[in-house]
Design a protein around this motif. Structure first.
Motif, PDB file in Angstrom:
ATOM      1  N   LEU A 181      35.743  36.028  47.335  1.00 11.13           N
ATOM      2  CA  LEU A 181      35.323  37.427  47.238  1.00 11.13           C
ATOM      3  C   LEU A 181      36.481  38.365  47.569  1.00 11.13           C
ATOM      4  N   GLY A 182      37.309  37.982  48.540  1.00 11.27           N
ATOM      5  CA  GLY A 182      38.471  38.802  48.869  1.00 11.27           C
ATOM      6  C   GLY A 182      39.436  38.897  47.703  1.00 11.27           C
ATOM      7  N   ARG A 183      39.687  37.782  47.027  1.00  8.91           N
ATOM      8  CA  ARG A 183      40.571  37.807  45.869  1.00  8.91           C
ATOM      9  C   ARG A 183      39.977  38.649  44.747  1.00  8.91           C
ATOM     10  N   LEU A 184      38.661  38.562  44.562  1.00 10.74           N
ATOM     11  CA  LEU A 184      38.012  39.363  43.527  1.00 10.74           C
ATOM     12  C   LEU A 184      38.173  40.847  43.813  1.00 10.74           C
ATOM     13  N   VAL A 185      37.963  41.243  45.059  1.00 10.17           N
ATOM     14  CA  VAL A 185      38.079  42.667  45.427  1.00 10.17           C
ATOM     15  C   VAL A 185      39.508  43.161  45.212  1.00 10.17           C
ATOM     16  N   ILE A 186      40.503  42.356  45.613  1.00  8.78           N
ATOM     17  CA  ILE A 186      41.893  42.762  45.441  1.00  8.78           C
ATOM     18  C   ILE A 186      42.243  42.894  43.957  1.00  8.78           C
ATOM     19  N   SER A 187      41.829  41.922  43.154  1.00  6.76           N
ATOM     20  CA  SER A 187      42.112  41.972  41.716  1.00  6.76           C
ATOM     21  C   SER A 187      41.442  43.177  41.068  1.00  6.76           C
ATOM     22  N   ALA A 238      37.050  43.771  33.186  1.00 12.13           N
ATOM     23  CA  ALA A 238      37.625  43.116  34.365  1.00 12.13           C
ATOM     24  C   ALA A 238      36.546  42.519  35.249  1.00 12.13           C
ATOM     25  N   LEU A 239      35.446  43.228  35.423  1.00 12.36           N
ATOM     26  CA  LEU A 239      34.334  42.697  36.216  1.00 12.36           C
ATOM     27  C   LEU A 239      33.774  41.421  35.599  1.00 12.36           C
ATOM     28  N   ILE A 240      33.665  41.392  34.288  1.00 13.10           N
ATOM     29  CA  ILE A 240      33.140  40.201  33.616  1.00 13.10           C
ATOM     30  C   ILE A 240      34.067  39.013  33.836  1.00 13.10           C
ATOM     31  N   VAL A 241      35.358  39.221  33.600  1.00 12.53           N
ATOM     32  CA  VAL A 241      36.324  38.121  33.738  1.00 12.53           C
ATOM     33  C   VAL A 241      36.372  37.613  35.175  1.00 12.53           C
ATOM     34  N   LEU A 242      36.468  38.540  36.133  1.00 13.33           N
ATOM     35  CA  LEU A 242      36.529  38.131  37.536  1.00 13.33           C
ATOM     36  C   LEU A 242      35.221  37.495  37.985  1.00 13.33           C
ATOM     37  N   GLY A 243      34.094  38.025  37.508  1.00 14.42           N
ATOM     38  CA  GLY A 243      32.804  37.444  37.881  1.00 14.42           C
ATOM     39  C   GLY A 243      32.627  36.035  37.357  1.00 14.42           C
ATOM     40  N   ASN A 278      35.046  33.912  36.615  1.00 14.28           N
ATOM     41  CA  ASN A 278      35.947  33.038  37.378  1.00 14.28           C
ATOM     42  C   ASN A 278      35.376  32.711  38.761  1.00 14.28           C
ATOM     43  N   LEU A 279      34.734  33.686  39.389  1.00 17.95           N
ATOM     44  CA  LEU A 279      34.113  33.443  40.690  1.00 17.95           C
ATOM     45  C   LEU A 279      32.988  32.424  40.579  1.00 17.95           C
ATOM     46  N   VAL A 280      32.158  32.559  39.561  1.00 15.28           N
ATOM     47  CA  VAL A 280      31.053  31.612  39.369  1.00 15.28           C
ATOM     48  C   VAL A 280      31.584  30.208  39.114  1.00 15.28           C
ATOM     49  N   VAL A 281      32.652  30.104  38.324  1.00 18.25           N
ATOM     50  CA  VAL A 281      33.244  28.790  38.044  1.00 18.25           C
ATOM     51  C   VAL A 281      33.796  28.170  39.321  1.00 18.25           C
ATOM     52  N   ASP A 282      34.498  28.956  40.133  1.00 16.43           N
ATOM     53  CA  ASP A 282      35.047  28.436  41.392  1.00 16.43           C
ATOM     54  C   ASP A 282      33.951  27.948  42.317  1.00 16.43           C
TER      55      ASP A 282
END
Length: 347
Positions: free
Chosen positions: A44-50, A321-326, A328-332
């Protein structure tokens, strides 16, 4: 010259990995967090920074790109009084720092601003067009996965142990071509064949199931070829393992060997690549929507760039950007659930 024995090297590697895991676990214990909770907070921290980087970059876009968005939207015939009044209405006459904080405050309350060209809230336009883009990307992803899994498994089975070298080279060449060709060229070729020459499907538009056939295929071909290659490589590695040799020695049916014993072991790599493909497909819809005149986020962004409607461009970029980051977060998180070692050993 002294050579380190392979066994000693493996022992050193195991010791280093164990020491790293021990240090990571010690830090987590001091923080009072479970491994999964700590992993979630890091992601979540990486998502917020990105996302913060994307937001700042999209805002600076207004000042880096030359041209006056208000003048471009109103036209050259607009009076200076009307231009100044519109600029004041949109808050574009304020200092840069004040506009930035107003922009951030609007994002926190769900307000993406007002389109200079359409004179409508950006959020309303995105909400109207987003389902079309999402449907297009999801359909293409489903087609890519459904086609890639059996094709990749079949190609691996046929090429196992160096058999059928000619067929393997031909498959690799075809896959390489399909991966290299841009999606918009595939779209133009499909339109030329199936819409212009054969007349089977419409060349543009959106509203009926027939309208979705060509754009979905054009969007899915490249990712499907890439996923076929990944599945083939992973399947070849699995087929050469000891437990697969044991399963074949037991005279188990081939279907059981490939589906029950081999398929689950290629899920991790396929899931990782699949998540990246889904995120990439969402962004790739920009070109496909433009070619097929589909009323989605891609077409509105292209037209907004041409009209210098920067609030609309900023809103669409942030949504992408929200879609791509979201994704990636779900995959991780999914990979960490399937293989907990990926979250435990990560520092």
């Amino acid at each position: 010259m002294t050579t380190t024995p392979p066994l000693a090297t493996a022992e050193v590697a195991d010791t280093s990995t164990a020491a790293l895991a021990a240090r990571v676990e010690e830090r987590r214990l001091r923080r009072g967090l479970s491994p999964r909770t700590a992993f979630l907070f890091r992601r979540l921290g990486r998502l917020v920074i990105s996302l913060a980087v994307v937001i700042v970059a999209s805002f600076l876009l207004m000042y880096l790109v030359p041209g006056d968005p208000v003048r471009a939207a109103l036209g050259n015939s607009a009076t200076p009084q009307l231009v100044e009044a519109t600029r004041a209405q949109l808050g574009l006459d304020r200092p840069m720092w004040e506009q930035f904080f107003r922009f951030i405050g609007g994002l926190l309350t769900g307000d993406l601003g007002t389109s200079v060209r359409l004179q409508r809230p950006v959020g309303d336009v995105i909400a109207q067009r987003f389902p079309t883009t999402l449907l297009l990307a999801v359909l293409a992803f489903i087609i890519a996965v459904i086609g890639a899994l059996p094709a990749g498994i079949g190609a691996a089975v046929l090429a196992r142990s160096g058999r059928r070298r000619g067929l393997t080279m031909a498959v690799s060449a075809v896959l390489g071509i399909l991966i290299a060709v841009p999606s918009f060229l595939v779209a133009v070729g499909l339109i030329s064949l199936f819409a212009v020459r054969l007349g089977w499907l419409p060349a543009a538009g959106w509203g009926s199931p027939e309208d979705a056939v060509l754009p979905v295929i054009a969007l899915a071909i490249g990712p499907m070829a890439y996923l076929v290659r990944i599945v083939q490589v992973e399947m070849l590695a699995v087929l050469d393992t000891t437990y697969m040799t044991t399963a074949r020695a037991k005279r188990l049916p081939r279907r059981l060997i490939h589906l029950r014993h081999a398929l689950p072991n290629i899920v991790t790599a396929s899931l990782t690549v699949g998540g990246l493909i889904l995120a990439g497909l969402t962004a790739a819809t920009v070109l496909i929507e433009t070619v097929f005149s589909i009323p989605g986020l891609g077409t509105i962004m292209v037209s907004s760039v041409g009209a210098k409607d920067y609030p609309m461009v900023q809103g669409v970029v942030i949504v992408y950007a929200l879609i791509v980051l979201g994704v990636n977060l779900v995959v991780d998180l999914t990979l960490a659930t399937i293989d907990p070692r990926s979250s435990i050993t990560e520092g």
